[in-house]
Write an enzyme that holds these catalytic residues in place. Structure first.
Site, PDB file in Angstrom:
ATOM      1  N   SER A   1       1.959  -9.739  -0.641  1.00 51.85           N
ATOM      2  CA  SER A   1       1.569  -8.321  -0.573  1.00 51.85           C
ATOM      3  C   SER A   1       1.741  -7.689   0.804  1.00 51.85           C
ATOM      4  O   SER A   1       1.850  -6.473   0.926  1.00 51.85           O
ATOM      5  CB  SER A   1       0.125  -8.161  -1.043  1.00 51.85           C
ATOM      6  OG  SER A   1      -0.730  -9.000  -0.297  1.00 51.85           O
TER       7      SER A   1
ATOM      8  N   GLU B   1     -10.222   6.190   2.805  1.00 54.56           N
ATOM      9  CA  GLU B   1     -11.035   5.133   3.402  1.00 54.56           C
ATOM     10  C   GLU B   1     -10.098   4.009   3.814  1.00 54.56           C
ATOM     11  O   GLU B   1      -9.016   3.860   3.236  1.00 54.56           O
ATOM     12  CB  GLU B   1     -12.057   4.614   2.384  1.00 54.56           C
ATOM     13  CG  GLU B   1     -11.514   3.579   1.371  1.00 54.56           C
ATOM     14  CD  GLU B   1     -10.440   4.103   0.426  1.00 54.56           C
ATOM     15  OE1 GLU B   1     -10.374   5.333   0.222  1.00 54.56           O
ATOM     16  OE2 GLU B   1      -9.659   3.279  -0.095  1.00 54.56           O
TER      17      GLU B   1
ATOM     18  N   LYS C   1       0.811  -1.226   0.000  1.00 53.77           N
ATOM     19  CA  LYS C   1       0.000   0.000   0.000  1.00 53.77           C
ATOM     20  C   LYS C   1       0.849   1.284   0.000  1.00 53.77           C
ATOM     21  O   LYS C   1       0.460   2.295  -0.564  1.00 53.77           O
ATOM     22  CB  LYS C   1      -0.923   0.023   1.231  1.00 53.77           C
ATOM     23  CG  LYS C   1      -1.948  -1.107   1.244  1.00 53.77           C
ATOM     24  CD  LYS C   1      -3.315  -0.613   0.879  1.00 53.77           C
ATOM     25  CE  LYS C   1      -4.295  -1.702   0.512  1.00 53.77           C
ATOM     26  NZ  LYS C   1      -4.376  -2.859   1.369  1.00 53.77           N
TER      27      LYS C   1
HETATM   28  C1  LIG Z   1      -5.156  -4.034   1.067  1.00 58.83           C
HETATM   29  C2  LIG Z   1      -4.408  -5.284   0.885  1.00 58.83           C
HETATM   30  C3  LIG Z   1      -4.700  -6.185  -0.165  1.00 58.83           C
HETATM   31  C4  LIG Z   1      -5.848  -5.996  -1.106  1.00 58.83           C
HETATM   32  O1  LIG Z   1      -5.817  -4.868  -1.887  1.00 58.83           O
HETATM   33  P1  LIG Z   1      -5.442  -4.873  -3.433  1.00 58.83           P
HETATM   34  O2  LIG Z   1      -5.743  -3.491  -3.862  1.00 58.83           O
HETATM   35  O3  LIG Z   1      -6.296  -5.887  -4.127  1.00 58.83           O
HETATM   36  O4  LIG Z   1      -4.004  -5.209  -3.544  1.00 58.83           O
HETATM   37  C5  LIG Z   1      -3.910  -7.309  -0.303  1.00 58.83           C
HETATM   38  N1  LIG Z   1      -2.899  -7.570   0.544  1.00 58.83           N
HETATM   39  C6  LIG Z   1      -2.591  -6.736   1.560  1.00 58.83           C
HETATM   40  C7  LIG Z   1      -1.466  -7.097   2.463  1.00 58.83           C
HETATM   41  C8  LIG Z   1      -3.334  -5.575   1.783  1.00 58.83           C
HETATM   42  O5  LIG Z   1      -3.022  -4.768   2.792  1.00 58.83           O
END
Ligand SMILES: *Cc1c(COP(=O)(O)O)cnc(C)c1O
Length: 401
Positions: free
Chosen positions: A377, A111, A89
């Site tokens: 992620s 948000e 993010k």
């Molecule tokens: C917010 C988040 C996601 C999902 O959001 P995307 O916009 O689909 O990437 C996935 N993994 C993590 C660790 C997140 O914080």
């Protein structure tokens, strides 16, 4: 490239800017300026230096040897979990705060669901000295205490959204309402590749640093730019689009997006949008979303708050429909199990969201010579309560492999 937004903000039938008239001046200002700013040298210098020195990029591409031999193939993890604030993010919030500054804005609104985007936004607001208001569903505020405390320490005002189910969708509605009421000086920093044009394009471009790095890192490690597969989880689609972006035109690379099936796609407690949804409009964008026969948005469910969104962004919806991206889905339990597998084999505790991508490794039959990149992620600190409660429900040996 073939996979590009058109002038009106559409990807095929998806996208556009379905917004109330009152929001139009702000959207128009962003739309008229974002490409110029993204193309500006000084912007790019500042953006790269913050990505490197502040967020800690490039994030490593890690050859997970024990995980690879467990699945009898070759697995590389793109370590977005090692970024500052613990997820991908931050790439997007650094980029957008620099845009907000260049548009002369002094106040940021955002948000958040699980709080990851709220924390990443509050972080860059502290970094730049801009005022920060985060909208968060009242229920999420109760469920995600540590992230709420982090936002407060970072100086953000956290405003509870009291409408609907008091979760992410409702927080997004409140943020949009704030923007309409504060048309001057305020910038809405959206956290995923969703919302009205130009946000889906902007967020995908800012996150595309992920696939730009994968290319040279993979070349360095394997001698080839192209893996056989890239796998990423999908909430709104920002980490998936960032991971796929520079591979969209490289047809032989299979791109796989993994949605959260929750308790199962036939249980009414799911967030597998592309299986359960159809075309409609949510948060200013025409896309695929979960809705009832009257077109009312239905509540999604996933154990992972980051995947618990009733839609997906229009770019990813288009890539799915055109067949370029393959969609799969994974249940809560499969994701939990995959999180323990990674932890036990590699000493890495993943967030619940990318555990959905990891779980696919056990469901697809890969060849021994395949090269697979999985985007990790985010890290698992925020999910410890869910992991421990899963652990306590298991027979002693069930989570060992
Ligand atoms: C917010 C988040 C996601 C999902 O959001 P995307 O916009 O689909 O990437 C996935 N993994 C993590 C660790 C997140 O914080």
């Amino acid at each position: 490239m073939k996979y590009k937004v058109n002038k009106k903000g559409f990807y095929g039938e998806f996208g556009g800017a379905w917004i109330p008239e009152m929001m139009y001046p702000n959207i128009k200002e962003l739309r008229d300026n974002y490409l110029k700013i993204l193309g500006n040298n000084e912007f790019n210098k500042t953006f790269s230096s913050l990505l490197n020195d502040y967020a800690g990029r490039p994030s490593p591409l890690y050859h997970a040897k024990r995980l690879s031999s467990f699945y009898n193939t070759n697995i590389f993890l793109k370590r977005e979990d090692l970024n500052h604030t613990g997820a991908h993010k931050i790439n997007n919030t650094i980029g957008q705060i620099l845009i907000a500054q260049r548009l002369g804005k002094t106040r940021i609104i955002a948000e958040t669901g699980a709080g990851q985007h709220g924390v990443a936004t509050a972080t860059v607001c502290a970094l730049t000295g801009l005022k920060c208001t985060i909208y968060m569903g009242k229920l999420d505020i109760e469920r995600q205490k540590p992230n709420v405390l982090r936002m407060k320490m970072l100086g953000a005002e956290v405003v509870p959204a009291l409408s609907g189910n008091m979760t992410l969708k409702d927080a997004t509605n409140e943020a949009m309402r704030d923007w309409i009421n504060n048309p001057i000086g305020t910038y809405y920093l959206i956290g995923s590749a969703v919302g009205p044009h130009p946000y889906p394009d902007l967020v995908a471009k800012l996150q595309s640093v992920i696939s730009r790095e994968i290319k040279w890192q993979l070349k360095e490690k394997t001698g080839k730019i192209d893996p056989d597969y890239i796998i990423a989880c999908v909430g709104g689609g920002s980490n998936a689009l960032g991971s796929f972006y520079h591979y969209l035109n490289r047809k032989h690379v299979k791109l796989v997006a993994v949605e959260a099936a929750g308790k199962g796609i036939d249980t009414n407690e799911s967030a597998a949008t592309t299986v359960l949804g159809r075309t409609g409009v949510i948060h200013g964008s025409k896309t695929v979303l979960m809705q009832n026969d009257d077109g009312q948005i239905t509540e999604p469910y996933s154990i992972s708050a980051g995947l618990d969104y009733p839609g997906i962004g229009p770019f990813l919806a288009y890539l799915g429909k055109s067949g370029r991206v393959i969609f799969e889905n994974i249940t809560d339990n499969e994701a939990l199990k995959a999180a323990f597998t990674l932890t036990h084999l590699e000493g890495i505790i993943p967030a619940l969201e990318p555990s959905h991508a990891l779980a696919l490794l056990g469901k697809v039959k890969f060849r021994k010579n395949d090269v697979i990149v999985v985007t990790l992620s985010g890290r698992g600190d925020k999910d410890m309560a869910a992991y421990i409660s899963y652990l306590e429900k298991q027979q002693p040996d069930e989570t060992r492999i």
